[in-house]
Design a protein around this motif. Structure first.
Motif, PDB file in Angstrom:
ATOM      1  N   ARG A   1      41.187  40.515  99.051  1.00 56.65           N
ATOM      2  CA  ARG A   1      41.146  39.365  99.958  1.00 56.65           C
ATOM      3  C   ARG A   1      42.048  39.616 101.177  1.00 56.65           C
ATOM      4  NH1 ARG A   1      42.346  35.665  96.421  1.00 56.65           N
ATOM      5  NH2 ARG A   1      40.194  35.141  95.961  1.00 56.65           N
ATOM      6  N   ALA A   2      43.249  40.101 100.933  1.00 57.26           N
ATOM      7  CA  ALA A   2      44.183  40.366 102.037  1.00 57.26           C
ATOM      8  C   ALA A   2      43.654  41.475 102.945  1.00 57.26           C
ATOM      9  CB  ALA A   2      45.557  40.731 101.482  1.00 57.26           C
ATOM     10  N   LEU A   3      43.132  42.547 102.348  1.00 51.95           N
ATOM     11  CA  LEU A   3      42.591  43.647 103.159  1.00 51.95           C
ATOM     12  C   LEU A   3      41.370  43.209 103.957  1.00 51.95           C
ATOM     13  CD1 LEU A   3      42.904  46.657 100.700  1.00 51.95           C
ATOM     14  CD2 LEU A   3      44.102  46.369 102.872  1.00 51.95           C
ATOM     15  N   LEU A   4      40.505  42.432 103.338  1.00 46.12           N
ATOM     16  CA  LEU A   4      39.329  41.943 104.059  1.00 46.12           C
ATOM     17  C   LEU A   4      39.729  41.042 105.225  1.00 46.12           C
ATOM     18  CD1 LEU A   4      37.010  41.336 101.019  1.00 46.12           C
ATOM     19  CD2 LEU A   4      36.458  42.787 102.986  1.00 46.12           C
TER      20      LEU A   4
ATOM     21  N   GLN B   1      31.913  39.696 111.489  1.00 42.77           N
ATOM     22  CA  GLN B   1      31.681  38.381 110.894  1.00 42.77           C
ATOM     23  C   GLN B   1      30.720  38.471 109.710  1.00 42.77           C
ATOM     24  OE1 GLN B   1      30.543  36.259 114.443  1.00 42.77           O
ATOM     25  NE2 GLN B   1      32.629  35.506 114.793  1.00 42.77           N
ATOM     26  N   ALA B   2      29.794  39.432 109.740  1.00 43.86           N
ATOM     27  CA  ALA B   2      28.896  39.647 108.597  1.00 43.86           C
ATOM     28  C   ALA B   2      29.686  40.147 107.389  1.00 43.86           C
ATOM     29  CB  ALA B   2      27.793  40.640 108.962  1.00 43.86           C
ATOM     30  N   VAL B   3      30.698  40.989 107.643  1.00 44.64           N
ATOM     31  CA  VAL B   3      31.585  41.434 106.554  1.00 44.64           C
ATOM     32  C   VAL B   3      32.301  40.224 105.971  1.00 44.64           C
ATOM     33  CG1 VAL B   3      33.679  42.754 106.011  1.00 44.64           C
ATOM     34  CG2 VAL B   3      31.931  43.765 107.476  1.00 44.64           C
ATOM     35  N   GLU B   4      32.800  39.370 106.842  1.00 48.44           N
ATOM     36  CA  GLU B   4      33.509  38.171 106.391  1.00 48.44           C
ATOM     37  C   GLU B   4      32.593  37.261 105.568  1.00 48.44           C
ATOM     38  OE1 GLU B   4      36.432  34.829 108.326  1.00 48.44           O
ATOM     39  OE2 GLU B   4      34.735  35.517 109.530  1.00 48.44           O
ATOM     40  N   GLY B   5      31.353  37.104 106.007  1.00 43.16           N
ATOM     41  CA  GLY B   5      30.414  36.248 105.286  1.00 43.16           C
ATOM     42  C   GLY B   5      30.120  36.764 103.886  1.00 43.16           C
TER      43      GLY B   5
ATOM     44  N   ALA C   1      33.217  36.357 101.698  1.00 41.36           N
ATOM     45  CA  ALA C   1      33.407  34.963 101.276  1.00 41.36           C
ATOM     46  C   ALA C   1      32.494  34.637 100.092  1.00 41.36           C
ATOM     47  CB  ALA C   1      33.133  34.016 102.439  1.00 41.36           C
ATOM     48  N   ASP C   2      31.255  35.125 100.150  1.00 40.31           N
ATOM     49  CA  ASP C   2      30.344  34.897  99.025  1.00 40.31           C
ATOM     50  C   ASP C   2      30.868  35.549  97.752  1.00 40.31           C
ATOM     51  OD1 ASP C   2      28.646  33.547 100.721  1.00 40.31           O
ATOM     52  OD2 ASP C   2      27.265  35.248 100.994  1.00 40.31           O
ATOM     53  N   LEU C   3      31.373  36.761  97.882  1.00 42.56           N
ATOM     54  CA  LEU C   3      31.869  37.480  96.704  1.00 42.56           C
ATOM     55  C   LEU C   3      33.151  36.896  96.144  1.00 42.56           C
ATOM     56  CD1 LEU C   3      31.293  41.170  97.767  1.00 42.56           C
ATOM     57  CD2 LEU C   3      30.085  39.900  96.006  1.00 42.56           C
TER      58      LEU C   3
END
Length: 182
Positions: free
Chosen positions: A47-50, A168-172, A175-177
């Protein structure tokens, strides 16, 4: 043997068996708790790395977005290109780029989701594309030579918008995971 001896033997056997079963159950519980703690540590690290990866990526794209007109305007100015890396904006962009490289590498080692890994790779690849910037600099040189500008300014802005959208796609996906299991 007398009845009291049998009672003592059975009591001893029962006590020994229940003690061993208790130790086994306690060990299993401790092991499951330790595994759950390791999974949670891994999720917290991911989570922190993302968060760092996405933040650095979007800030890198935004900083470059803001610099596009300056890059075009100073296309032929050698002094600008020599001094720009030491400016605050040059240092900021370099720091974001280094953070993206570092966190992206760490994420590749700990993330198991193939779709998230593909989005991370896509974002870093999109960031590395240099064609829009080269076209922008060529366009700037053409303008400074008195010729008609091309579409390079719009293309460069579109490129940095696409980079931002890739992060932002990485973030999306993350977030789902993170709502489930990573």
């Amino acid at each position: 043997m007398s009845e009291t001896v049998w009672v003592a033997l059975l009591t001893g056997a029962f006590t020994l068996t229940s003690g061993i079963v208790g130790v086994i159950l306690t060990h299993r519980y401790s092991r499951s708790q330790a595994e759950a703690a390791r999974r949670e540590d891994r999720r917290r690290d991911a989570r922190a790395l993302l968060a760092q990866f996405v933040e650095a990526g979007t800030q890198w794209a935004d900083a470059n977005w803001n610099m596009v007109p300056f890059f075009q305007k100073n296309a032929k100015d050698r002094t600008f290109w020599l001094e720009w890396p030491d400016t605050d904006s040059g240092k900021t962009i370099r720091e974001h780029s280094l953070a993206i490289t570092r966190t992206g590498g760490e994420l590749r080692l700990i993330v198991g989701d193939e779709e998230l890994l593909a989005r991370i790779a896509e974002a870093t690849a999109k960031m590395s594309e240099s064609e829009p910037m080269l076209a922008l600099i060529d366009d700037g040189k053409r303008i400074q030579a008195g010729k008609t500008p091309g579409d390079a300014l719009g293309d460069a802005w579109a490129h940095y918008r696409q980079v931002r959208e890739a992060f932002q796609a990485v973030e999306g996906r993350a977030a789902d995971l993170l709502r489930g299991a990573l």
